[in-house]
Enzyme design. Structure first.
Site, PDB file in Angstrom:
ATOM      1  N   SER A  33      19.165  85.945  77.897  1.00  0.00           N
ATOM      2  CA  SER A  33      19.335  87.197  77.146  1.00  0.00           C
ATOM      3  C   SER A  33      18.201  88.154  77.468  1.00  0.00           C
ATOM      4  O   SER A  33      17.030  87.867  77.210  1.00  0.00           O
ATOM      5  CB  SER A  33      19.355  86.904  75.648  1.00  0.00           C
ATOM      6  OG  SER A  33      19.121  88.110  74.957  1.00  0.00           O
ATOM      7  N   HIS A  58      23.179  87.823  79.723  1.00  0.00           N
ATOM      8  CA  HIS A  58      23.648  88.031  78.347  1.00  0.00           C
ATOM      9  C   HIS A  58      22.983  89.300  77.807  1.00  0.00           C
ATOM     10  O   HIS A  58      21.748  89.402  77.767  1.00  0.00           O
ATOM     11  CB  HIS A  58      23.275  86.816  77.487  1.00  0.00           C
ATOM     12  CG  HIS A  58      23.755  86.914  76.069  1.00  0.00           C
ATOM     13  ND1 HIS A  58      25.040  86.579  75.688  1.00  0.00           N
ATOM     14  CD2 HIS A  58      23.130  87.328  74.939  1.00  0.00           C
ATOM     15  CE1 HIS A  58      25.181  86.770  74.390  1.00  0.00           C
ATOM     16  NE2 HIS A  58      24.029  87.234  73.907  1.00  0.00           N
ATOM     17  N   ASP A  60      22.580  92.000  74.750  1.00  0.00           N
ATOM     18  CA  ASP A  60      22.739  92.149  73.303  1.00  0.00           C
ATOM     19  C   ASP A  60      22.701  93.611  72.888  1.00  0.00           C
ATOM     20  O   ASP A  60      21.665  94.271  73.022  1.00  0.00           O
ATOM     21  CB  ASP A  60      21.612  91.392  72.593  1.00  0.00           C
ATOM     22  CG  ASP A  60      21.772  89.894  72.734  1.00  0.00           C
ATOM     23  OD1 ASP A  60      22.820  89.370  72.335  1.00  0.00           O
ATOM     24  OD2 ASP A  60      20.845  89.245  73.269  1.00  0.00           O
ATOM     25  N   MET A  62      22.937  96.231  69.811  1.00  0.00           N
ATOM     26  CA  MET A  62      22.793  96.272  68.343  1.00  0.00           C
ATOM     27  C   MET A  62      22.789  97.715  67.867  1.00  0.00           C
ATOM     28  O   MET A  62      22.178  98.573  68.510  1.00  0.00           O
ATOM     29  CB  MET A  62      21.473  95.612  67.944  1.00  0.00           C
ATOM     30  CG  MET A  62      21.334  94.191  68.426  1.00  0.00           C
ATOM     31  SD  MET A  62      19.728  93.545  67.983  1.00  0.00           S
ATOM     32  CE  MET A  62      19.810  91.926  68.744  1.00  0.00           C
ATOM     33  N   HIS A  91      27.341  91.180  74.374  1.00  0.00           N
ATOM     34  CA  HIS A  91      27.475  90.733  72.989  1.00  0.00           C
ATOM     35  C   HIS A  91      27.296  91.942  72.072  1.00  0.00           C
ATOM     36  O   HIS A  91      26.184  92.418  71.881  1.00  0.00           O
ATOM     37  CB  HIS A  91      26.402  89.654  72.740  1.00  0.00           C
ATOM     38  CG  HIS A  91      26.360  89.122  71.359  1.00  0.00           C
ATOM     39  ND1 HIS A  91      25.333  88.319  70.907  1.00  0.00           N
ATOM     40  CD2 HIS A  91      27.207  89.260  70.299  1.00  0.00           C
ATOM     41  CE1 HIS A  91      25.554  87.991  69.650  1.00  0.00           C
ATOM     42  NE2 HIS A  91      26.677  88.562  69.256  1.00  0.00           N
ATOM     43  N   MET A  93      26.911  93.582  68.750  1.00  0.00           N
ATOM     44  CA  MET A  93      26.600  93.395  67.329  1.00  0.00           C
ATOM     45  C   MET A  93      26.688  94.774  66.695  1.00  0.00           C
ATOM     46  O   MET A  93      25.681  95.355  66.265  1.00  0.00           O
ATOM     47  CB  MET A  93      25.209  92.770  67.191  1.00  0.00           C
ATOM     48  CG  MET A  93      25.202  91.289  67.529  1.00  0.00           C
ATOM     49  SD  MET A  93      23.563  90.671  67.914  1.00  0.00           S
ATOM     50  CE  MET A  93      23.502  91.043  69.657  1.00  0.00           C
ATOM     51  N   MET A 162      26.943  81.776  66.715  1.00  0.00           N
ATOM     52  CA  MET A 162      25.564  82.203  66.451  1.00  0.00           C
ATOM     53  C   MET A 162      24.799  81.073  65.753  1.00  0.00           C
ATOM     54  O   MET A 162      25.201  80.606  64.692  1.00  0.00           O
ATOM     55  CB  MET A 162      25.540  83.449  65.554  1.00  0.00           C
ATOM     56  CG  MET A 162      26.095  84.708  66.178  1.00  0.00           C
ATOM     57  SD  MET A 162      25.338  85.164  67.754  1.00  0.00           S
ATOM     58  CE  MET A 162      23.624  85.350  67.313  1.00  0.00           C
ATOM     59  N   ASP A 200      24.309  80.805  70.823  1.00  0.00           N
ATOM     60  CA  ASP A 200      23.381  81.932  70.940  1.00  0.00           C
ATOM     61  C   ASP A 200      22.355  81.940  69.812  1.00  0.00           C
ATOM     62  O   ASP A 200      22.703  82.116  68.652  1.00  0.00           O
ATOM     63  CB  ASP A 200      24.208  83.238  70.923  1.00  0.00           C
ATOM     64  CG  ASP A 200      23.360  84.462  71.212  1.00  0.00           C
ATOM     65  OD1 ASP A 200      22.166  84.320  71.512  1.00  0.00           O
ATOM     66  OD2 ASP A 200      23.919  85.578  71.145  1.00  0.00           O
ATOM     67  N   GLY A 222      16.915  83.529  75.266  1.00  0.00           N
ATOM     68  CA  GLY A 222      16.098  84.730  75.416  1.00  0.00           C
ATOM     69  C   GLY A 222      14.640  84.380  75.595  1.00  0.00           C
ATOM     70  O   GLY A 222      14.120  84.311  76.717  1.00  0.00           O
TER      71      GLY A 222
END
Ligand code: DX5
Ligand code: ZN
Length: 247
Positions: A33, A58, A60, A62, A91, A93, A162, A200, A222
């Site tokens: 990540s 990966h 992320d 947000m 991903h 979020m 998660m 994750d 990560g």
């Protein structure tokens, strides 16, 4: 051809299987990540991952609404796309992911993961992702039961389980996640579905074996990767972890 139990050849085959004890070996896909990378040196970090044994990137995203943090969006992903051909596992979020699915596709996403908790019309989100030509994933938070997935599981390419509360890196793996992985593994195997289980949050070199043994196919990591002295070596180490199961 199946042998009957009273066939003498059955005893020979069974004897061989007993002596050899054939096993299946499981190794995980590794998806570092970038959230834990050094954003000042993002190009170098991406190139390092490209040259490493990492299978996927990966990414992320947000929004400060679904999760209490803001990371980056499609514009940054488009820049990262120039550094590698490896699959981008994005991903989301974010609330209302349907508003951005097309933009993420254009930015270079190969897999798009949305949260069950953010999607009142989840089935429609999944169809949208697939119609845009991406693999569809659904993420579930630690408080969401695995059983909530039963009516969409056959539509999915990935379930992102998660193992921390989403929003931040460097959190501790929630131990109960292991039983959720096992439960999901059973469901997927019983129905013989080609769905990958991605885990994750809080994955380390130490707990990775238990996570794979519980049934995970993909490890997102990560801080374990980016805070290690030698990220490439850590990726190789995660990739080499092998779990055997007797046939
Ligand atoms: C958390 C993110 C994770 C995170 C994992 O909200 O979805 O992908 O970056 O980071 P580590 O591996 O440090 O827990
Ligand atoms: Zn993630």
């Amino acid at each position: 051809m199946w042998l009957r139990v009273n066939d003498p050849r059955y005893t020979i085959v069974a004897g061989f299987l007993f002596i050899l004890r054939p096993k299946l070996f499981y190794m995980a896909i590794v998806a570092p990540s970038l959230l834990a990378s050094n954003f000042l040196r993002l190009e170098e970090e991406c190139k390092m991952l490209n040259d490493s044994e990492a299978d996927w990137f990966h990414l992320d995203v947000m929004d400060g609404r679904f999760v209490p943090n803001i990371s980056y969006g499609p514009m940054i992903i488009e820049f990262m796309r120039k550094t590698t051909k490896k699959p981008f596992d994005v991903h989301l979020m974010i609330l209302e992911p349907e508003k951005f699915a097309e933009e993420f596709k254009k930015a270079g996403a190969d897999h798009l993961i949305v949260h069950i908790e953010a999607c009142p019309n989840l089935h429609r989100n999944i169809q949208q992702i697939k119609s845009l030509g991406m693999k569809a994933g659904v993420a579930i938070n630690p408080h969401t039961p695995v059983s909530f997935l039963t009516d969409v599981l056959q539509e999915l390419d990935t379930v992102c389980l998660m193992s921390v509360n989403p929003g931040y890196g460097a959190q501790k793996f929630i131990p109960h996640s292991l039983s959720k992985i096992r439960e999901l593994r059973k469901l997927i195997d019983n129905w013989n579905l080609p769905v990958l289980i991605e885990v994750d949050g809080g994955v380390t070199v130490e707990n990775a074996k238990d996570i794979i043994a519980a049934g995970a196919d993909v490890l997102v990591a990560g801080n374990t990767v980016f805070q290690s002295k030698d990220p490439k070596a850590t990726i190789s180490q995660l990739r080499a972890i092998e779990v055997s199961k007797a046939l």
